[in-house]
Design a protein around this motif. Structure first.
Motif, PDB file in Angstrom:
ATOM      1  N   CYS A 101       0.868  -1.177   0.000  1.00 19.72           N
ATOM      2  CA  CYS A 101       0.000   0.000   0.000  1.00 19.72           C
ATOM      3  C   CYS A 101       0.903   1.225   0.000  1.00 19.72           C
ATOM      4  O   CYS A 101       1.866   1.279   0.773  1.00 19.72           O
ATOM      5  CB  CYS A 101      -0.880  -0.018   1.253  1.00 19.72           C
ATOM      6  SG  CYS A 101      -1.630   1.587   1.626  1.00 19.72           S
ATOM      7  N   VAL A 102       0.613   2.181  -0.863  1.00 23.75           N
ATOM      8  CA  VAL A 102       1.389   3.430  -0.884  1.00 23.75           C
ATOM      9  C   VAL A 102       0.441   4.596  -0.604  1.00 23.75           C
ATOM     10  O   VAL A 102      -0.602   4.734  -1.249  1.00 23.75           O
ATOM     11  CB  VAL A 102       2.098   3.651  -2.245  1.00 23.75           C
ATOM     12  CG1 VAL A 102       2.934   4.929  -2.201  1.00 23.75           C
ATOM     13  CG2 VAL A 102       2.983   2.460  -2.584  1.00 23.75           C
ATOM     14  N   CYS A 103       0.798   5.404   0.401  1.00 28.58           N
ATOM     15  CA  CYS A 103       0.060   6.625   0.724  1.00 28.58           C
ATOM     16  C   CYS A 103       0.929   7.799   0.280  1.00 28.58           C
ATOM     17  O   CYS A 103       2.109   7.843   0.644  1.00 28.58           O
ATOM     18  CB  CYS A 103      -0.200   6.720   2.229  1.00 28.58           C
ATOM     19  SG  CYS A 103      -1.072   5.291   2.907  1.00 28.58           S
ATOM     20  N   ILE A 137       5.498  13.484  -1.203  1.00 28.13           N
ATOM     21  CA  ILE A 137       5.735  12.728   0.037  1.00 28.13           C
ATOM     22  C   ILE A 137       5.087  11.355  -0.119  1.00 28.13           C
ATOM     23  O   ILE A 137       3.974  11.260  -0.647  1.00 28.13           O
ATOM     24  CB  ILE A 137       5.120  13.436   1.258  1.00 28.13           C
ATOM     25  CG1 ILE A 137       5.525  14.908   1.303  1.00 28.13           C
ATOM     26  CG2 ILE A 137       5.504  12.733   2.557  1.00 28.13           C
ATOM     27  CD1 ILE A 137       4.793  15.722   2.377  1.00 28.13           C
ATOM     28  N   PHE A 138       5.760  10.300   0.356  1.00 30.06           N
ATOM     29  CA  PHE A 138       5.157   8.965   0.255  1.00 30.06           C
ATOM     30  C   PHE A 138       5.546   8.079   1.435  1.00 30.06           C
ATOM     31  O   PHE A 138       6.594   8.258   2.055  1.00 30.06           O
ATOM     32  CB  PHE A 138       5.558   8.276  -1.066  1.00 30.06           C
ATOM     33  CG  PHE A 138       7.041   8.065  -1.225  1.00 30.06           C
ATOM     34  CD1 PHE A 138       7.649   6.897  -0.792  1.00 30.06           C
ATOM     35  CD2 PHE A 138       7.831   9.041  -1.816  1.00 30.06           C
ATOM     36  CE1 PHE A 138       9.021   6.704  -0.939  1.00 30.06           C
ATOM     37  CE2 PHE A 138       9.206   8.860  -1.968  1.00 30.06           C
ATOM     38  CZ  PHE A 138       9.804   7.687  -1.523  1.00 30.06           C
ATOM     39  N   GLY A 139       4.652   7.146   1.741  1.00 34.33           N
ATOM     40  CA  GLY A 139       4.905   6.139   2.767  1.00 34.33           C
ATOM     41  C   GLY A 139       4.427   4.794   2.247  1.00 34.33           C
ATOM     42  O   GLY A 139       3.421   4.725   1.517  1.00 34.33           O
ATOM     43  N   ILE A 140       5.126   3.719   2.595  1.00 37.10           N
ATOM     44  CA  ILE A 140       4.819   2.380   2.064  1.00 37.10           C
ATOM     45  C   ILE A 140       4.533   1.409   3.204  1.00 37.10           C
ATOM     46  O   ILE A 140       5.282   1.344   4.184  1.00 37.10           O
ATOM     47  CB  ILE A 140       5.989   1.847   1.216  1.00 37.10           C
ATOM     48  CG1 ILE A 140       6.318   2.822   0.080  1.00 37.10           C
ATOM     49  CG2 ILE A 140       5.674   0.458   0.654  1.00 37.10           C
ATOM     50  CD1 ILE A 140       7.589   2.479  -0.693  1.00 37.10           C
ATOM     51  N   TYR A 141       3.444   0.663   3.056  1.00 36.03           N
ATOM     52  CA  TYR A 141       3.064  -0.387   4.007  1.00 36.03           C
ATOM     53  C   TYR A 141       2.955  -1.724   3.298  1.00 36.03           C
ATOM     54  O   TYR A 141       2.730  -1.777   2.087  1.00 36.03           O
ATOM     55  CB  TYR A 141       1.685  -0.107   4.609  1.00 36.03           C
ATOM     56  CG  TYR A 141       1.580   1.094   5.488  1.00 36.03           C
ATOM     57  CD1 TYR A 141       1.830   1.008   6.851  1.00 36.03           C
ATOM     58  CD2 TYR A 141       1.183   2.326   4.974  1.00 36.03           C
ATOM     59  CE1 TYR A 141       1.705   2.107   7.677  1.00 36.03           C
ATOM     60  CE2 TYR A 141       1.059   3.438   5.780  1.00 36.03           C
ATOM     61  CZ  TYR A 141       1.322   3.319   7.138  1.00 36.03           C
ATOM     62  OH  TYR A 141       1.202   4.407   7.951  1.00 36.03           O
ATOM     63  N   MET A 142       3.031  -2.792   4.071  1.00 34.20           N
ATOM     64  CA  MET A 142       2.746  -4.137   3.560  1.00 34.20           C
ATOM     65  C   MET A 142       1.292  -4.469   3.888  1.00 34.20           C
ATOM     66  O   MET A 142       0.817  -4.164   4.975  1.00 34.20           O
ATOM     67  CB  MET A 142       3.676  -5.154   4.237  1.00 34.20           C
ATOM     68  CG  MET A 142       3.418  -6.584   3.831  1.00 34.20           C
ATOM     69  SD  MET A 142       4.435  -7.071   2.445  1.00 34.20           S
ATOM     70  CE  MET A 142       6.016  -7.317   3.233  1.00 34.20           C
ATOM     71  N   ILE A 143       0.603  -5.110   2.951  1.00 37.70           N
ATOM     72  CA  ILE A 143      -0.775  -5.568   3.180  1.00 37.70           C
ATOM     73  C   ILE A 143      -0.753  -7.089   3.359  1.00 37.70           C
ATOM     74  O   ILE A 143      -0.103  -7.801   2.586  1.00 37.70           O
ATOM     75  CB  ILE A 143      -1.680  -5.177   1.980  1.00 37.70           C
ATOM     76  CG1 ILE A 143      -1.725  -3.651   1.823  1.00 37.70           C
ATOM     77  CG2 ILE A 143      -3.075  -5.746   2.143  1.00 37.70           C
ATOM     78  CD1 ILE A 143      -2.382  -2.886   2.938  1.00 37.70           C
ATOM     79  N   MET A 195       4.993   1.184   9.155  1.00 41.77           N
ATOM     80  CA  MET A 195       5.509   1.648   7.865  1.00 41.77           C
ATOM     81  C   MET A 195       6.834   0.956   7.531  1.00 41.77           C
ATOM     82  O   MET A 195       7.696   0.797   8.390  1.00 41.77           O
ATOM     83  CB  MET A 195       5.706   3.161   7.949  1.00 41.77           C
ATOM     84  CG  MET A 195       5.792   3.861   6.633  1.00 41.77           C
ATOM     85  SD  MET A 195       5.723   5.659   6.872  1.00 41.77           S
ATOM     86  CE  MET A 195       4.007   5.950   6.559  1.00 41.77           C
ATOM     87  N   LEU A 196       6.977   0.511   6.289  1.00 43.78           N
ATOM     88  CA  LEU A 196       8.211  -0.147   5.838  1.00 43.78           C
ATOM     89  C   LEU A 196       9.239   0.855   5.330  1.00 43.78           C
ATOM     90  O   LEU A 196      10.439   0.681   5.510  1.00 43.78           O
ATOM     91  CB  LEU A 196       7.906  -1.111   4.689  1.00 43.78           C
ATOM     92  CG  LEU A 196       7.076  -2.352   4.959  1.00 43.78           C
ATOM     93  CD1 LEU A 196       6.932  -3.133   3.665  1.00 43.78           C
ATOM     94  CD2 LEU A 196       7.706  -3.205   6.030  1.00 43.78           C
TER      95      LEU A 196
END
Length: 341
Positions: free
Chosen positions: A117-119, A138-144, A162-163
């Motif tokens: 997931c990218v916000c 600006i970006f933040g990356i998560y694992m789903i 957050m990864l």
């Protein structure tokens, strides 16, 4: 031509090499994360190019629509959002996207889904486009957990999950600052090569800084701890020199300066915005992640910023982030305020 000097340029640490080196630390890695980051980097290059020729291409000015925050959209905002959505979907490594410009989350077609997931805020500080002030992504990356059954609940994770996070600043030079959870590194775009080159390895924010960054136009609406802290910055009681005020009004630019020079960035809650103004998922979390990775702190006035649990996609929060000792001071003021209530 100095061929030896030219050959030396091929020994540069590009962002691609850096990410591949990081991947090598994880033998179980299949390269998905590296592919996703390469698509984000491509999006940044595209937007950097568009920003540089915005005036020529008539990309400045309003697009005639408002985004989900009620802010008038600039043409460049709209373009940047399309660029990143397409880049992220085409990577085949994302299953859900959250953008400042879209009211709802974007669920990727099942055939193109990956596990991330990218916000992101495609163009932060867009009110500064027309006057040439630094703006950024600006970006933040998560694992789903389960890409085939992804829900909105999977997106509303605390920042501690957050990864990776980063921002790309489009200014006098184009700088991409990235953390994959192992420190913070800064890369500058070399236009002649079309590559981001490592120019700021292992960024560490000074433990205490000499700069504070806040919109003092909101001072009459501040709460007591914020007002006391800013007063201390201007009129220190311990005989030290006052701090300098630096405020650009573009979060990427203000945070970038804070990261390199130290100090504190404040965007407190006030009477007009009791929940703060900055959005949790794609502004507060990524910047707090980077600050902590660089040895600083991020605080909301009540808790560690990364421990927030957002209830909605576009939730907002107050934020105080920067040098460790400077944030400790504002935390102490909030603690003494709550103990007297």
């Amino acid at each position: 031509m100095d061929h030896a000097a030219e050959a030396q340029r091929t020994d540069l640490m590009t962002i691609t090499r850096h990410v591949l080196n990081e991947q090598g630390r994880h033998p179980e890695s299949r390269g998905d994360f590296t592919i996703l980051l390469s698509h984000i980097v491509l999006g940044c290059k595209f937007v950097a190019s568009a920003v540089n020729k915005a005036g020529l291409a008539k990309l400045v000015g309003l697009a005639g629509e408002t985004n989900v925050q009620g802010e008038e959209q600039k043409k460049l905002d709209v373009l940047s959002n399309e660029v990143f959505v397409k880049a992220l979907v085409s990577s085949g490594r994302t299953c859900v996207l959250v953008s400042e410009e879209n009211e709802e989350a974007i669920f990727v077609d099942p055939a193109l889904r990956g596990k991330y997931c990218v916000c992101f805020d495609p163009l932060d500080g867009s009110s500064n486009i027309d006057c040439g002030v630094s703006i950024g992504t600006i970006f933040g990356i998560y694992m789903i957990k389960d890409k085939d059954n992804v829900t909105l609940g999977d997106v509303l994770q605390p920042g501690t999950n957050m990864l990776a996070a980063g921002y790309c600043m489009y200014g006098s030079s184009c700088t991409l600052v990235l953390s994959t959870g192992n420190g913070v590194n800064g890369f500058t775009l070399d236009p002649s090569l079309g590559e981001f080159i490592l120019t700021h390895p292992n960024i560490k924010i000074p433990k205490k800084g000499k700069i504070y960054s806040v919109n003092e136009g909101n001072a009459k609406n501040w709460d007591a701890p914020t007002a006391k802290y800013v007063e201390k910055c201007k009129f220190p009681q311990d005989g030290s020199s006052p701090k300098s005020l630096r405020y650009i009004g573009s979060m990427v630019a203000d945070v970038h300066r804070t990261l390199l020079y130290g100090g504190i960035f404040l965007y407190p809650a006030d009477q007009k915005s009791p929940n703060g103004k900055l959005r949790v998922l794609y502004e507060v979390f990524p910047m707090s992640f980077l600050m902590e990775q660089a040895g600083g702190q991020a605080f909301t006035g009540k808790q560690r910023a990364l421990e927030l649990a957002p209830a909605k996609l576009h939730d907002r929060s107050p934020i105080f982030l920067g040098s460790y000792d400077d944030v400790e001071e504002i935390k102490a003021l909030y603690a003494s305020e709550s103990s007297t209530v």
